[in-house]
Scaffold this active site. Structure first.
Site, PDB file in Angstrom:
ATOM      1  N   HIS A 161      45.577  32.667  38.688  1.00 19.85           N
ATOM      2  CA  HIS A 161      46.014  30.941  38.769  1.00 19.85           C
ATOM      3  C   HIS A 161      45.864  30.016  39.902  1.00 19.85           C
ATOM      4  O   HIS A 161      45.802  30.721  41.158  1.00 19.85           O
ATOM      5  CB  HIS A 161      47.509  31.886  38.380  1.00 19.85           C
ATOM      6  CG  HIS A 161      48.614  31.656  37.176  1.00 19.85           C
ATOM      7  ND1 HIS A 161      48.315  31.090  36.252  1.00 19.85           N
ATOM      8  CD2 HIS A 161      48.886  32.905  37.135  1.00 19.85           C
ATOM      9  CE1 HIS A 161      49.431  31.197  34.899  1.00 19.85           C
ATOM     10  NE2 HIS A 161      49.156  32.632  35.624  1.00 19.85           N
ATOM     11  N   ALA A 208      41.747  55.760  44.570  1.00 17.69           N
ATOM     12  CA  ALA A 208      42.606  55.171  43.396  1.00 17.69           C
ATOM     13  C   ALA A 208      43.856  54.442  44.228  1.00 17.69           C
ATOM     14  O   ALA A 208      44.090  54.365  45.309  1.00 17.69           O
ATOM     15  CB  ALA A 208      43.882  56.219  43.597  1.00 17.69           C
TER      16      ALA A 208
END
Length: 253
Positions: A161, A208
């Protein structure tokens, strides 16, 4: 609510679920009749009947409760495996999954394009794996190479956005959709996030929990928020301490 509003709302719903009204009812009927059937019997039936609503290039294994939308925009290669509760939403240029690729439990592949973005799609190469509960959003186009492994809860988000004007809500400022490219032999660790506009080079490893906001070179290990390269992957190096390395039977021969 006026009848016209109900009719318009229903039309909008179907427009965002299938290519046409007949296709919507056909896909939903097929799912209702055979989408729930368990065991290898159900896999066999779906492997035959789903050819009516999507392109299957060979035999595929589709577990119960795999949901899909815009089946005519879905292409599955030979040996593709779709686990239970996976969801493929394939509007625009659709979803293509290469042969031998596994999409695991609860994963979502979503090409949600109703803004007319011309390059919206998700393309996954051969022998890759999308881990449990991973999410791929393909508004800007996602291209994933061969033998790419995404661990559980990975997010690949080819959309963002815009929020540059504080006087306006961000939902009124539009989106960017530059696209994401992940080259062959990349490993994405559990919970890693890849943001829009990123290219990850061949053989790279993302640790991770890392958040990738910029391009990563080939054969590097990246970690952190935002992710940055912490080492180059050199030939034969595993670690300073002894480790037992396991291979598939095919690799061990």
């Amino acid at each position: 609510m006026p009848k016209t509003s109900v009719r318009e709302g229903l039309g909008l719903y179907i427009h965002r679920q299938a290519s046409s009204v007949p296709r919507y009812f056909c896909e939903q009927l097929i799912y209702l009749l055979i989408g729930w059937i368990p065991t290898a019997i159900g896999i066999g039936i779906r492997g035959i009947v789903y050819r009516l609503v999507m392109r299957l290039d060979g035999w595929v294994a589709i577990e119960p409760r795999m949901r899909f939308r815009f089946g005519d925009n879905i292409t599955l290669g030979h040996g593709v495996y779709l686990d239970e509760n996976t969801y493929l939403h394939a509007c625009a240029k659709g979803i293509s999954i290469g042969e031998g690729t596994y999409v695991m439990y609860g994963a979502v592949l979503h090409v949600y394009n109703f803004r007319g973005i011309p390059h919206s799609r998700i393309t996954i190469g051969k022998e890759s794996l999308i881990g449990e509960y991973s999410v791929i959003r393909g508004q800007g186009g996602v291209v994933i190479g061969d033998r790419v492994y995404a661990a559980p809860h990975v997010q690949i988000m080819a959309v963002n956005h815009v929020f540059v004007d504080p006087s306006r809500p961000f939902i009124e400022q539009g989106i960017t959709a530059e696209g994401i490219v992940i080259e062959d032999d990349v490993w994405l660790g559990a919970g890693a996030i890849v943001m829009d506009g990123v290219r990850i080079g061949r053989g790279a490893v993302v640790a991770a929990g890392a958040v990738v906001t910029h391009d990563l070179p080939a054969h590097t290990l990246a970690a952190g928020v935002p992710a940055h390269v912490i080492k180059e992957i050199s030939n034969g190096e595993i670690s300073k301490r002894e480790r037992v390395v396991y291979f598939t039977q095919k690799e061990a021969k």
